[in-house]
Design a protein around this motif. Structure first.
Motif, PDB file in Angstrom:
ATOM      1  N   PRO A  36      28.660 -41.063 -18.611  1.00  0.00           N
ATOM      2  CA  PRO A  36      29.168 -41.965 -19.806  1.00  0.00           C
ATOM      3  C   PRO A  36      29.605 -43.567 -18.922  1.00  0.00           C
ATOM      4  O   PRO A  36      28.736 -42.971 -17.789  1.00  0.00           O
ATOM      5  N   SER A  37      30.389 -43.769 -19.585  1.00  0.00           N
ATOM      6  CA  SER A  37      30.862 -45.804 -19.046  1.00  0.00           C
ATOM      7  C   SER A  37      32.217 -45.530 -18.719  1.00  0.00           C
ATOM      8  O   SER A  37      32.858 -44.408 -19.383  1.00  0.00           O
ATOM      9  N   HIS A  38      32.890 -46.807 -18.807  1.00  0.00           N
ATOM     10  CA  HIS A  38      34.089 -47.035 -19.235  1.00  0.00           C
ATOM     11  C   HIS A  38      34.602 -48.337 -19.684  1.00  0.00           C
ATOM     12  O   HIS A  38      33.478 -48.773 -19.776  1.00  0.00           O
ATOM     13  N   HIS A  39      35.633 -48.368 -20.101  1.00  0.00           N
ATOM     14  CA  HIS A  39      35.779 -50.204 -20.546  1.00  0.00           C
ATOM     15  C   HIS A  39      36.955 -50.783 -19.605  1.00  0.00           C
ATOM     16  O   HIS A  39      37.665 -51.467 -19.690  1.00  0.00           O
ATOM     17  N   GLY A  40      36.332 -51.221 -18.083  1.00  0.00           N
ATOM     18  CA  GLY A  40      36.609 -51.625 -17.144  1.00  0.00           C
ATOM     19  C   GLY A  40      38.089 -51.041 -16.946  1.00  0.00           C
ATOM     20  O   GLY A  40      38.064 -49.625 -16.302  1.00  0.00           O
ATOM     21  N   GLU A  41      38.719 -52.049 -16.143  1.00  0.00           N
ATOM     22  CA  GLU A  41      40.107 -51.096 -14.948  1.00  0.00           C
ATOM     23  C   GLU A  41      41.673 -51.324 -15.902  1.00  0.00           C
ATOM     24  O   GLU A  41      41.732 -52.023 -16.864  1.00  0.00           O
ATOM     25  N   LEU A  42      42.549 -50.729 -15.598  1.00  0.00           N
ATOM     26  CA  LEU A  42      43.633 -50.271 -15.714  1.00  0.00           C
ATOM     27  C   LEU A  42      44.579 -50.766 -14.576  1.00  0.00           C
ATOM     28  O   LEU A  42      45.563 -51.347 -14.911  1.00  0.00           O
ATOM     29  N   LEU A  43      43.883 -51.105 -13.373  1.00  0.00           N
ATOM     30  CA  LEU A  43      44.290 -50.799 -12.110  1.00  0.00           C
ATOM     31  C   LEU A  43      43.702 -51.152 -11.403  1.00  0.00           C
ATOM     32  O   LEU A  43      42.479 -50.066 -11.164  1.00  0.00           O
ATOM     33  N   ALA A 193      46.413 -37.033 -17.589  1.00  0.00           N
ATOM     34  CA  ALA A 193      45.798 -37.735 -18.796  1.00  0.00           C
ATOM     35  C   ALA A 193      46.275 -39.016 -19.123  1.00  0.00           C
ATOM     36  O   ALA A 193      47.642 -39.055 -18.705  1.00  0.00           O
ATOM     37  N   LEU A 194      45.987 -39.940 -19.551  1.00  0.00           N
ATOM     38  CA  LEU A 194      46.270 -41.103 -19.685  1.00  0.00           C
ATOM     39  C   LEU A 194      47.430 -40.886 -21.199  1.00  0.00           C
ATOM     40  O   LEU A 194      46.478 -39.656 -21.690  1.00  0.00           O
ATOM     41  N   PRO A 195      47.840 -41.666 -20.878  1.00  0.00           N
ATOM     42  CA  PRO A 195      48.906 -42.107 -22.544  1.00  0.00           C
ATOM     43  C   PRO A 195      47.724 -42.433 -23.311  1.00  0.00           C
ATOM     44  O   PRO A 195      46.764 -43.164 -23.335  1.00  0.00           O
ATOM     45  N   PRO A 196      48.174 -42.223 -25.108  1.00  0.00           N
ATOM     46  CA  PRO A 196      47.195 -42.055 -25.345  1.00  0.00           C
ATOM     47  C   PRO A 196      47.501 -43.665 -26.353  1.00  0.00           C
ATOM     48  O   PRO A 196      48.260 -44.237 -25.918  1.00  0.00           O
ATOM     49  N   LEU A 197      45.765 -44.215 -26.277  1.00  0.00           N
ATOM     50  CA  LEU A 197      45.777 -45.612 -26.842  1.00  0.00           C
ATOM     51  C   LEU A 197      44.928 -46.479 -27.777  1.00  0.00           C
ATOM     52  O   LEU A 197      43.661 -45.372 -27.883  1.00  0.00           O
ATOM     53  N   LEU A 198      45.356 -46.935 -28.083  1.00  0.00           N
ATOM     54  CA  LEU A 198      44.277 -47.805 -29.198  1.00  0.00           C
ATOM     55  C   LEU A 198      43.774 -49.180 -28.780  1.00  0.00           C
ATOM     56  O   LEU A 198      44.821 -49.860 -28.917  1.00  0.00           O
ATOM     57  N   VAL A 199      41.995 -49.463 -28.613  1.00  0.00           N
ATOM     58  CA  VAL A 199      41.530 -50.239 -27.378  1.00  0.00           C
ATOM     59  C   VAL A 199      41.032 -51.225 -28.607  1.00  0.00           C
ATOM     60  O   VAL A 199      39.609 -50.800 -29.456  1.00  0.00           O
ATOM     61  N   VAL A 200      40.858 -52.269 -28.755  1.00  0.00           N
ATOM     62  CA  VAL A 200      40.622 -53.756 -29.186  1.00  0.00           C
ATOM     63  C   VAL A 200      39.586 -53.496 -28.349  1.00  0.00           C
ATOM     64  O   VAL A 200      40.136 -54.796 -27.550  1.00  0.00           O
ATOM     65  N   GLY A 201      38.395 -53.973 -28.700  1.00  0.00           N
ATOM     66  CA  GLY A 201      37.411 -54.565 -27.138  1.00  0.00           C
ATOM     67  C   GLY A 201      37.244 -55.932 -27.724  1.00  0.00           C
ATOM     68  O   GLY A 201      36.784 -56.130 -28.692  1.00  0.00           O
ATOM     69  N   CYS A 202      37.544 -56.486 -26.147  1.00  0.00           N
ATOM     70  CA  CYS A 202      36.329 -58.000 -26.426  1.00  0.00           C
ATOM     71  C   CYS A 202      35.913 -58.336 -25.427  1.00  0.00           C
ATOM     72  O   CYS A 202      36.152 -57.561 -24.601  1.00  0.00           O
ATOM     73  N   ILE A 284      41.726 -55.277 -18.143  1.00  0.00           N
ATOM     74  CA  ILE A 284      39.654 -55.961 -18.634  1.00  0.00           C
ATOM     75  C   ILE A 284      39.093 -55.139 -17.315  1.00  0.00           C
ATOM     76  O   ILE A 284      39.247 -54.572 -16.562  1.00  0.00           O
ATOM     77  N   SER A 285      38.330 -55.618 -17.532  1.00  0.00           N
ATOM     78  CA  SER A 285      37.002 -55.539 -16.283  1.00  0.00           C
ATOM     79  C   SER A 285      37.497 -56.633 -14.799  1.00  0.00           C
ATOM     80  O   SER A 285      37.088 -57.833 -14.893  1.00  0.00           O
ATOM     81  N   HIS A 286      37.780 -56.016 -13.785  1.00  0.00           N
ATOM     82  CA  HIS A 286      38.021 -57.013 -12.803  1.00  0.00           C
ATOM     83  C   HIS A 286      36.871 -57.330 -12.111  1.00  0.00           C
ATOM     84  O   HIS A 286      37.415 -58.362 -11.113  1.00  0.00           O
ATOM     85  N   SER A 287      35.368 -57.079 -12.433  1.00  0.00           N
ATOM     86  CA  SER A 287      34.308 -57.171 -11.755  1.00  0.00           C
ATOM     87  C   SER A 287      33.693 -57.708 -12.605  1.00  0.00           C
ATOM     88  O   SER A 287      32.081 -57.528 -13.058  1.00  0.00           O
ATOM     89  N   GLY A 288      33.718 -58.050 -14.144  1.00  0.00           N
ATOM     90  CA  GLY A 288      33.289 -58.015 -15.009  1.00  0.00           C
ATOM     91  C   GLY A 288      33.560 -59.208 -16.479  1.00  0.00           C
ATOM     92  O   GLY A 288      34.581 -59.609 -15.925  1.00  0.00           O
ATOM     93  N   SER A 289      33.050 -59.632 -17.352  1.00  0.00           N
ATOM     94  CA  SER A 289      33.471 -60.104 -18.453  1.00  0.00           C
ATOM     95  C   SER A 289      34.248 -58.838 -19.489  1.00  0.00           C
ATOM     96  O   SER A 289      34.989 -59.061 -20.491  1.00  0.00           O
ATOM     97  N   VAL A 290      34.350 -57.769 -19.269  1.00  0.00           N
ATOM     98  CA  VAL A 290      34.801 -57.140 -21.115  1.00  0.00           C
ATOM     99  C   VAL A 290      36.273 -57.066 -20.615  1.00  0.00           C
ATOM    100  O   VAL A 290      36.763 -56.739 -19.104  1.00  0.00           O
ATOM    101  N   ALA A 291      36.903 -56.653 -22.043  1.00  0.00           N
ATOM    102  CA  ALA A 291      38.475 -56.640 -21.726  1.00  0.00           C
ATOM    103  C   ALA A 291      39.078 -55.900 -22.752  1.00  0.00           C
ATOM    104  O   ALA A 291      38.523 -55.602 -24.074  1.00  0.00           O
ATOM    105  N   GLY A 292      40.382 -55.688 -23.398  1.00  0.00           N
ATOM    106  CA  GLY A 292      40.986 -54.817 -24.361  1.00  0.00           C
ATOM    107  C   GLY A 292      41.869 -55.252 -24.260  1.00  0.00           C
ATOM    108  O   GLY A 292      42.786 -55.557 -23.360  1.00  0.00           O
ATOM    109  N   TYR A 320      34.846 -59.899 -30.547  1.00  0.00           N
ATOM    110  CA  TYR A 320      35.305 -59.238 -30.749  1.00  0.00           C
ATOM    111  C   TYR A 320      34.009 -57.927 -30.396  1.00  0.00           C
ATOM    112  O   TYR A 320      33.503 -58.468 -30.861  1.00  0.00           O
ATOM    113  N   THR A 321      33.854 -56.889 -29.683  1.00  0.00           N
ATOM    114  CA  THR A 321      33.387 -55.638 -29.578  1.00  0.00           C
ATOM    115  C   THR A 321      33.425 -54.423 -30.352  1.00  0.00           C
ATOM    116  O   THR A 321      32.587 -54.099 -31.280  1.00  0.00           O
ATOM    117  N   ARG A 322      34.352 -53.697 -30.430  1.00  0.00           N
ATOM    118  CA  ARG A 322      34.864 -53.374 -30.931  1.00  0.00           C
ATOM    119  C   ARG A 322      36.357 -51.575 -30.822  1.00  0.00           C
ATOM    120  O   ARG A 322      36.837 -52.887 -29.653  1.00  0.00           O
TER     121      ARG A 322
END
Length: 353
Positions: A36-43, A193-202, A284-292, A320-322
């Motif tokens: 899989p991949s990921h969407h940046g970091e939470l921490l 597990a993480l709590p439930p999240l609805l993520v608007v990516g950018c 955000i990604s701490h090493s890129g440009s993706v954010a949510g 906006y991404t997804r």
């Protein structure tokens, strides 16, 4: 200085499974692997490990898509270091294939052959979504499959770090762990597990790709270590309580600290629009440009708030991404009850220290 850690801190990744005994004359066959991949970091930051040593670590926001597929075809008679990769620019995956061939051949007694590695998938490069690790992990799994093995996460993590110097914890599936990305080890298991999240990516910074290894190695003084320890404790509490709002505040605080290095010009606008649309925070990604922009999917009108967030991104010219969901109980798509925010989200609640 003292920091709070759980009993799971510095928990080793499980010991290797040596797989079946194989006759040494049998040649490996073509193998396939997925990752899989990921969407940046939470921490992300620097944390004291169980020995009190400062160690760079991160907690990713996992996604199931996009991902990578690797197909490895060994060629008898080809030296094990002769790996042709398609696309040709995936040099980290080629290095991972060579390392995995050596490891799997040693473990099974089968010949170590080079071969051809084909990578397919849709993980964007350089945006901070773990494209390199996804390539590397899929490659290691494909080589292992060719040798009739399924490597344990610890072995896979070590191979990944050797192949790319710093690795995301994709080999641990979606488990929320604090992972030492430059050492390939789990510093802390934060919860089931993480709590439930609805993520608007950018995308921030215009979506310009970032060379992760070109960024300075993370450093921290005593004040930083105390702040990161506080965020770590609050994230553990958020997971224990299923508290999406607290998770959002942790992610926002981590993202804000990262601006000292990243300096995204749109970051303050992103935080402001998240507040206006009723989000719990940003990541955000701490090493890129993706954010949510993070929403609690079980608050009233969550879908409408996500749509409003998308319109606000457009108004601020932030691409906006997804929109996607993440987190929730591992054995159920939704938590057993709906939750509401404990308190309104204000600019001051972006900081937890």
């Amino acid at each position: 200085m003292t920091t709070s850690t759980s009993s799971a801190a510095h928990r080793p990744i499980p010991a290797p499974d040596n797989g079946p005994h194989l006759h040494p004359h049998l040649h490996p066959r073509p193998g396939t692997g997925h990752a899989p991949s990921h969407h940046g970091e939470l921490l992300q930051g620097v944390f004291a490990d169980s020995d009190g040593r400062p160690c760079a670590g991160l907690v990713t926001l996992p996604t199931t898509t996009p991902g990578t597929r690797a197909d490895f075809t060994p060629h008898p008679g080809i030296p094990r270091d002769a790996v042709t990769v398609v696309p040709a620019d995936r040099t980290k995956a080629a290095r991972a294939a060579r390392l995995a061939v050596a490891a799997c051949a040693a473990r099974t007694g089968r010949p170590a052959h080079g071969g051809t590695l084909h990578l397919t998938g849709a993980v964007p490069l350089g945006l901070g979504m773990g494209s390199s690790t996804s390539d590397v992990l899929a490659t290691v799994r494909a080589v292992a499959d060719a040798y009739g093995l399924r490597l344990d996460p610890g072995t896979t993590a070590r191979l990944a770090v050797r192949a790319e110097r710093a690795s995301d914890p994709l080999m641990l599936d979606a488990r929320p762990v604090l992972f030492a990305q430059r050492e390939g080890r789990v510093l802390d298991v934060l919860g089931p597990a993480l709590p439930p999240l609805l993520v608007v990516g950018c995308l921030l910074g215009g979506g310009t790709p970032v060379d992760t290894l070109a960024l300075p190695a993370p450093t921290a003084d005593d004040a930083d270590l105390r702040a990161y320890a506080h965020l770590r404790d609050r994230l553990r509490r958020a997971l224990a309580d299923g508290d999406t709002a607290l998770l959002g505040r942790v992610a926002t605080a981590s993202a804000r600290r990262a601006q000292r290095t990243l300096g995204h010009p749109e970051f303050d606008a992103l935080v402001a629009l998240a507040r206006r649309t009723g989000a719990v925070g940003v990541q955000i990604s701490h090493s890129g440009s993706v954010a949510g922009v993070l929403h609690d999917p079980h608050t009233p009108g969550a879908a409408a708030r996500a749509d409003e967030t998308r319109r606000a991104l457009d108004a601020h010219h932030i691409p906006y991404t997804r929109t996607f969901t993440a987190g929730g109980a591992p054995d159920a798509p939704h938590p057993p009850r709906s939750r509401t925010l404990r308190q309104p989200w204000t600019p001051n609640s972006c900081s937890l220290h």
